[in-house]
Design an enzyme around this catalytic site. Structure first.
Site, PDB file in Angstrom:
ATOM      1  N   PRO A  63      51.985  35.769  39.121  1.00  0.00           N
ATOM      2  CA  PRO A  63      50.196  36.269  39.549  1.00  0.00           C
ATOM      3  C   PRO A  63      49.975  35.594  40.987  1.00  0.00           C
ATOM      4  O   PRO A  63      49.809  34.322  41.043  1.00  0.00           O
ATOM      5  CB  PRO A  63      49.627  36.508  38.581  1.00  0.00           C
ATOM      6  N   HIS A  64      49.758  36.732  42.038  1.00  0.00           N
ATOM      7  CA  HIS A  64      49.513  35.284  43.139  1.00  0.00           C
ATOM      8  C   HIS A  64      48.108  36.708  43.840  1.00  0.00           C
ATOM      9  O   HIS A  64      48.208  38.252  43.513  1.00  0.00           O
ATOM     10  CB  HIS A  64      49.995  35.623  44.100  1.00  0.00           C
ATOM     11  N   GLY A  65      47.787  37.028  44.759  1.00  0.00           N
ATOM     12  CA  GLY A  65      46.411  37.608  45.606  1.00  0.00           C
ATOM     13  C   GLY A  65      47.356  38.428  46.468  1.00  0.00           C
ATOM     14  O   GLY A  65      48.408  38.143  46.545  1.00  0.00           O
TER      15      GLY A  65
END
Length: 144
Positions: A63-65
């Protein structure tokens, strides 16, 4: 450009059952606590995963922005949580056990992604992940 390296200080092990939302929130909170990102980055991570699944394969999710939230990244880095029971990630029944939260200002994270990709494509990765007892063991797998 500094070379981003992983250390055992970046790795936590959490037993118990967690949802994908909880897993993302936990890894985001770890990133916030380490001053990698600002508080609004958690939502950017949810938004990114809603756009496209951040499940990488072989028991690993990243997960990352969203790219428009790069200004919420204070410094490039990552935090990793190992969930021995696994997380139900998406409709495709993808189950990550290793959740790697990534904060990237520019492209410094690409070396780490290359390392992770090597771990993901190695045939015995999932079996090795299931056998992990310590952060050191997980670090050895992720460093390919």
């Amino acid at each position: 450009m500094n070379n981003l390296t992983l250390s055992i200080n970046d790795i936590s092990i959490l037993n118990g059952n967690y949802s994908k939302q909880e897993a993302i929130k936990l890894v985001a909170e770890s990133m916030i606590a380490s001053n990698l990102v600002t508080n609004d980055y958690t939502q950017a991570m949810y938004d990114r995963d809603a756009q496209i699944s951040t499940f990488l394969g072989n028991g690993i999710a990243i997960p990352h922005g969203t790219t428009d939230k790069r200004d919420s990244v204070l410094k490039t880095g990552l935090k990793i949580i190992y969930f021995p029971k696994g997380i139900h990630w998406d409709e495709d029944d993808n189950i990550p056990y290793v959740v790697v939260g990534i904060a990237a200002k520019a492209n410094e994270h690409l070396n780490i992604l290359r390392q992770l990709t090597r771990a993901v494509i190695a045939e015995n990765t999932l079996a090795r992940i299931h056998a992990v007892q310590t952060p050191e063991e997980l670090l050895a797998i992720l460093q390919g």
